[in-house]
Design a protein around this motif. Structure first.
Motif, mmCIF file in Angstrom:
data_model
loop_
_atom_site.group_PDB
_atom_site.id
_atom_site.type_symbol
_atom_site.label_atom_id
_atom_site.label_comp_id
_atom_site.label_asym_id
_atom_site.label_seq_id
_atom_site.Cartn_x
_atom_site.Cartn_y
_atom_site.Cartn_z
ATOM 1 N N GLY A 40 -36.572 -121.126 48.048
ATOM 2 C CA GLY A 40 -35.550 -120.085 47.938
ATOM 3 C C GLY A 40 -35.517 -119.247 49.184
ATOM 4 O O GLY A 40 -34.514 -119.233 49.889
ATOM 5 N N LEU B 184 -32.232 -125.154 42.393
ATOM 6 C CA LEU B 184 -32.882 -123.891 42.740
ATOM 7 C C LEU B 184 -33.727 -123.382 41.580
ATOM 8 O O LEU B 184 -34.793 -122.819 41.772
ATOM 9 C CB LEU B 184 -31.786 -122.888 43.105
ATOM 10 C CG LEU B 184 -32.150 -121.735 44.003
ATOM 11 C CD1 LEU B 184 -32.779 -122.254 45.278
ATOM 12 C CD2 LEU B 184 -30.892 -120.950 44.338
ATOM 13 N N LYS B 185 -33.204 -123.630 40.395
ATOM 14 C CA LYS B 185 -33.833 -122.961 39.269
ATOM 15 C C LYS B 185 -34.605 -123.889 38.341
ATOM 16 O O LYS B 185 -35.463 -123.437 37.601
ATOM 17 C CB LYS B 185 -32.751 -122.218 38.463
ATOM 18 C CG LYS B 185 -32.178 -121.054 39.213
ATOM 19 C CD LYS B 185 -30.747 -120.800 38.800
ATOM 20 C CE LYS B 185 -29.876 -120.554 39.996
ATOM 21 N NZ LYS B 185 -28.471 -120.688 39.683
ATOM 22 N N GLU C 13 -37.252 -127.381 45.360
ATOM 23 C CA GLU C 13 -36.048 -128.171 45.622
ATOM 24 C C GLU C 13 -36.199 -128.903 46.961
ATOM 25 O O GLU C 13 -36.708 -128.367 47.934
ATOM 26 C CB GLU C 13 -34.797 -127.283 45.629
ATOM 27 C CG GLU C 13 -34.860 -126.146 46.630
ATOM 28 C CD GLU C 13 -33.512 -125.484 46.775
ATOM 29 O OE1 GLU C 13 -32.593 -125.862 46.045
ATOM 30 O OE2 GLU C 13 -33.385 -124.594 47.638
#
Lengths: 788, 350
Positions: B88, B38-39, B67
């Motif tokens: 996201g 995600l990050k 992602e």
């Protein structure tokens, strides 16, 4: 020598010819031989040439040999001469004697003719005299003959006139045989003169005969008469030209009709059986049906015996009748056992039938009734055995399904327990009963049963095998697990109803399978070993007999499958709950958590239900749990809290730190012993609950992984999980695994969170306390409503 | 039945869900996999099995903007693949091309061939037409699916047709029938749906809740394998789709994905969230005789599970057979570990 030979030559040649023509079997040969081949050295041949022979001799031989030859030849010639003389002499003698005989004949025949003439004359005179006597006696003889004829006629007339009276007399004295003989004797005359001179007489005698016929018929029909008498009557009737066949038909029809009366109708059968039961108390009261039936059949067989003797040509028909009766008996028996029948009743009826068969077999041994009925009996007994098993199965499934379980009952009242106990009892009781029944079958000493003993044992063993197999199949079908084995009859229907079946029932079935495996099958195999062994040889030909090991395995597998299925259905329910929870909200735009989400309540409620169901059905685990619940309860909560504190410390500052925390948890995971989440389920309350919880938490983790959370979403998850911790640990055996899984959920959520900032512990605590207070209040309210 | 460590491992840096066989690469056994983070910056790894089959080498490492939730390699061009990605709060799907000299191992950027941007909701997957030549693509979100025509030279994708399955059915994935290119199976909440691409109409469905993954048997027409959360794996004969032909127990927890072997029709692989990969032998054919007595049937109930590879730390989501060497498969667990295993010891004798 040559000179001597020359005069002899002519004579000798003639002689030789004569002799040879006399003795030679075929003169042609001799002549032909002389013309063609002339062997010089053969003295006996016709072509013998003495000169040549001589020459040859002289040339060939020396003097000595010649001399010898001469002596020899001279001797031979002398011999031949004497032989010849003898022959001539003998022939001459014969000739002389023949001449003598002829001479004597001639002298004897002289004077014979005169004697002959004298004899002829005398014979002539004798003949004429006898003729005279004959003519003189002729008239008288004729007269005598006439008189004699008249007398005979008169006698006959007398007989005919006497006939009616005589017949009457016979009727009176019942000597029908004589009567019939008389009547038949008079018949020709009556036929010829009946219309004229003997009208009255004929009428009277016919009347009498009619009476006789009637009497004979009644005699024939009356069962009280002896068979001998009836047979005689039949013979007499036949002599009187009465159509006996129609009589026979009538009689046989009557017999056939009586068959109906002999039937053991299913309704009556139970009556028969019952009456036999009660016969001990009320024996004298009335004629028992069984007794009546026996008498009837006895009568029937007597009648058959009679008819057989009376009408020897009616055997076929009687065979048919007897067979029909036997067939009917067995059909009825089959109908009878279609309902539930105890072995005793079955045997009682069977015995009656068998007696009937034996009775009839005595009468008609050629009908091969015993073979027929043995076959039928086999079929029937086999059916009975099969039916008994299906009844047992029906019983068990009925017991299971009898209880109309709804969710609430299952949890609140201990219905599941009741069901389990009831079906256990049904199983044990059923098998005990079945064994009793079968033992009765085996103990039965009717001939046929003794013969069938091995077969019956085979059937019973097979029956048990099949029974357990189909029981297992039924269990699975009931549980709705058998979508793939729809070849089991009605599987689809069951499958449809499977939605309705209560999950708890699956648990009951699982436990029941264990029970069958551990209790019922060993028991059955013991019983079989004790009293039903020996039939193996036959049974193996037909297929595998009772193999307890295999059945145990089957049921073991089934129990595991069912237990797994129970857990599956339970977790499925919770899974749906969780899915809804995670699919519906937009987690990225989640609002700040205010309270513990209510799905937690539902989750816990479901778990509670599982716990209650499990408690009713399954045994408790053998180890630790009990002491733990209370004393350790507080301990675990504190420890978990410290855990979270620890976690919190790590995650407090900011998202950067959160990442490092993630890393740390990964590291921790590496060093932590890999927690076995999916262990084998055991048949204990704790194990089932634990497994359920584990599976649900794993699902929870997976659902979390599929979402993306914002900070508030993460916090909400954190709060929910925190709240779950305490109650879950209370219910569950394997705390480490639960801890691990709960942590995993948090980790998963943090991984999927855009902005990981956990809730501060005080807030967390506060929210949880609020929730606890609320639920307590709720409970109180509930209790209040229940009590009011 | 221990999986042991016979497999060849390869670690991705981040968590990952999807792995795909590079079917168009005829010379090597290669797989494409993408991370799910995600990050961090996500990566697509091109992995190649060394010729000896003993090593798994990284042939290329490309950064991917978001992602990756789904990844599929183009069946006719080994350099092209599709991904479904998430930022996201939103989803996207695109077709990418690996830049020309891709031998170097340092991270380079992917070239976006086309963006499949006809979706609004959560995109589930992109399916390539299995014929291996056609340039058709299907992308699926929860309500719609779209048929695309890709022109890689012009770097554009054109919507051929679009159909909505309706709000009620939330689609979760699908498979393109390799035997009938006009037919696509889509899994939804309550059923497996079969769509005809010519009419874009639903032609058939199997009522089955919570099916997570389906795969067509490449060797045998009409045979479809499905995996669902609760009841494991089902094998269906599409001609009589009322009841499954065979049932396999699946995994202790959810069965996440199933794949039929491209060569050996009886072999089925499944991965599950119980951190295991199971190899099944499903001889079940639709011709299984109905006359089998229950006794025989029970005898036939031999364990269809050939092997269970349990050497994983986390749930396994990614699974792909190699089409070049059909006894090799790649699996990917959530912790980013790719494991290549060979099923040679379990191959059916022919």
């Amino acid at each position: 020598m040559a000179t001597e030979a020359a005069p002899m030559d002519e004579k000798a040649k003639r002689m030789r010819d004569l002799l040879s023509s006399f003795y030679a079997p075929d003169p042609s040969i001799s002549t032909s031989g002389s013309s063609i081949s002339a062997s010089f050295d053969n003295i006996n041949s016709t072509s013998f040439d003495a000169d040549q022979y001589m020459d040859l001799m002289i040339k060939k031989s020396n003097l000595e040999v010649l001399l010898q030859r001469h002596v020899q030849m001279a001797a031979e010639i002398k011999n031949l001469d004497t032989d010849l003389q003898m022959l001539v002499y003998e022939n001459y003698n014969k000739f002389i004697s023949a001449t003598d005989t002829i001479k004597r004949m001639k002298s004897n025949i002289f004077g014979m003719e005169g004697n002959m003439d004298q004899l002829l004359h005398k014979i002539m005179s004798v003949q004429s005299r006898s003729d005279g006597v004959n003519t003189s006696l002729f008239e008288k003889r004729e007269h005598i003959e006439k008189l004699h004829r008249t007398r005979n006629l008169l006698r006959k007339v007398q007989f005919i006139y006497d006939l009616p009276a005589r017949l009457q007399k016979c009727i009176k004295s019942e000597t029908y045989g004589d009567a019939v003989r008389f009547y038949i004797g008079a018949m020709p005359i009556l036929k010829v003169y009946g219309d004229t001179s003997f009208q009255d007489c004929r009428r009277a005698s016919e009347e009498a005969i009619e009476i006789i016929i009637k009497n004979l018929q009644t005699k024939l029909f009356s069962d009280s008469e002896s068979i001998q008498a009836r047979a005689e009557a039949a013979v007499l009737l036949k002599q009187l030209d009465v159509p006996v066949d129609s009589l026979k038909d009538k009689l046989l029809e009557k017999l056939e009709q009586s068959l109906d009366g002999l039937q053991i109708k299913p309704e009556e059968a139970s009556l028969l059986a019952e009456h036999n039961d009660s016969s001990n108390d009320a024996e004298s009261n009335e004629q028992l049906p069984a007794k009546i039936h026996e008498d009837a059949v006895r009568g029937f067989s007597e009648a058959m015996r009679a008819y057989r003797e009376i009408f020897p040509d009616s055997e076929e028909r009687l065979f048919k009748l007897a067979k029909a009766l036997t067939a009917m008996h067995f059909e009825n028996l089959e109908l009878y056992i279609r309902k539930r029948v105890s072995a005793a009743d079955f045997l009682r009826i069977f015995r009656i039938i068998w007696e009937d068969v034996i009775l009839m077999d005595e009468v008609l041994p050629e009908a091969e009734l015993s073979d027929l009925s043995a076959e039928a009996a086999q079929v029937t007994v086999k059916k009975f055995v099969a039916r008994t098993f299906s009844h047992l199965q029906q019983d068990i499934s009925d017991t299971i399904l009898k209880f109309d379980i709804n969710q609430k009952e299952a949890v609140e009242e201990e219905v599941l327990k009741v069901v389990l106990e009831a079906s256990k009892k049904a199983g044990i009781q059923g098998t005990t009963d079945i064994f009793q029944d079968f033992r009765q079958l085996l103990d039965e000493n009717i001939g046929i049963f003794v013969k069938m003993k091995d077969l019956i044992i085979g059937w019973i063993q097979n029956g048990f095998q099949d029974f357990f197999r189909s029981l297992e199949a039924q269990f699975l079908a009931l549980s709705g697990k058998t979508s793939s084995s729809k070849d089991i009859e009605g599987g689809l229907v069951e499958g449809k109803s499977s939605d309705k079946i209560h999950a708890g029932l699956i648990l009951v079935l699982a436990q029941l399978s264990v029970f069958v495996e551990q209790k019922v099958i060993p028991r059955v195999s013991e019983e079989i070993a004790a009293s039903f062994s020996g039939g193996n040889s036959q049974a193996f030909e037909n297929g595998p007999a009772f193999i307890p090991g295999e059945l145990c395995r089957v049921f073991h597998a089934a129990s595991e499958k069912l237990l797994q299925h129970y857990i599956d259905t339970r977790t499925q329910k919770i899974s749906v709950l969780l899915r809804k929870r995670f699919k519906t909200p937009n987690w990225v735009k989640h609002k700040e958590p205010r309270e513990v989400h209510m799905y937690v309540d539902m989750f816990l409620h479901e778990l509670e239900e599982v716990g209650k169901e499990v408690k009713q059905v399954l045994p408790q685990g053998t180890f630790r749990k009990h002491k733990r619940t209370d004393s350790n309860g507080s301990n675990t909560t504190t420890s978990s809290r410290s855990n979270t504190l620890h976690n919190d410390k790590m995650t407090r500052s900011n998202s950067q730190r959160a990442r490092s925390q993630l890393f740390e948890t990964h590291l921790a995971k590496l060093f932590k012993q890999k927690v076995e989440i999916f262990t084998k389920v055991e048949f204990t309350q704790e194990s089932v609950v634990t497994t359920t919880v584990k599976l649900c938490l794993k699902s929870l983790q997976e659902y979390v992984r599929l979402q993306t959370f914002n900070r508030s979403g993460f916090q909400q998850i954190q709060l929910d999980i925190q709240f779950l911790k305490a109650p879950l640990k209370e219910t569950v055996e394997d705390e480490a695994a639960i801890d691990f899984l709960l942590d995993e959920v948090i980790v998963a959520a943090s991984e999927r969170c855009l902005d990981v900032i956990p809730l501060e512990p005080p807030i967390l605590d506060k929210l949880i306390q609020a929730k606890l207070a609320k639920s307590k209040e709720h409970n109180n309210n509930n209790n209040n409503t229940v009590s009011s | 039945m221990q999986g042991g460590s016979s497999g060849i491992g390869y670690g991705l840096k981040y968590q990952a869900r999807c792995i795909s066989d590079v079917k168009a690469d005829k010379d090597h056994t290669s797989f494409l996999t993408g991370t799910l983070s995600l990050k961090e910056e996500n990566e697509v790894h091109l992995l190649r099995l060394s010729s000896g089959g003993s090593e798994l080498l990284c042939e290329g490492l490309f950064s991917h903007p978001n992602e990756i939730w789904d990844l599929a390699s183009c069946p006719f061009d080994q350099r092209i693949f599709s991904t479904v990605f998430s930022t996201g709060d939103s989803f996207g799907a695109a077709v990418w091309q690996i830049p020309e000299p891709y031998g170097q191992s340092n991270s380079s950027t992917l070239e976006c061939v086309a963006s499949l941007d006809a979706h609004v909701g959560k995109i589930n997957c992109v399916l390539w037409c299995p014929s291996g030549k056609s340039d058709k693509l299907i992308s699926m979100d929860e309500q719609n699916f779209v048929l695309w025509s890709l022109d890689s030279s012009k770097k554009s994708a054109e919507v051929l047709s679009k159909e909505s399955a309706g709000m009620r059915h939330s689609l979760s994935g699908g498979a393109w029938n390799p035997h009938d290119l006009n037919s696509v199976a889509a899994t939804s909440e309550s059923s497996i749906q079969f769509w005809d691409l010519r009419t874009m109409k639903k032609v058939n469905s199997i009522e089955r809740a919570h099916v997570r993954n389906v795969d067509y048997n490449l060797k045998r027409e009409h045979i479809l394998v499905s995996a669902d959360d609760e009841s494991g794996i089902h094998i269906w004969d599409l001609r009589k789709a009322k009841v499954p032909v065979q049932e396999l127990p699946g995994h202790t927890h959810w069965t996440w994905a199933v794949r039929c072997n491209p060569e050996y029709e009886e072999l089925i692989l499944s991965v599950g969230t119980d951190s295991a990969v199971n190899l099944w032998f499903a001889s079940a054919s639709s011709e299984r005789k109905a006359s089998e007595s229950p006794v025989e049937a029970s005898r036939l109930r031999v364990n269809p599970l050939l092997n269970s590879y349990t050497d994983y730390e986390d749930s396994v989501y990614g699974l792909a057979w190699s089409s070049r060497e059909p006894w090799i498969f790649a699996s990917l667990s959530y912790d980013g570990r790719v494991v290549i295993e060979s099923v040679k010891p379990f191959l059916p004798r022919r």
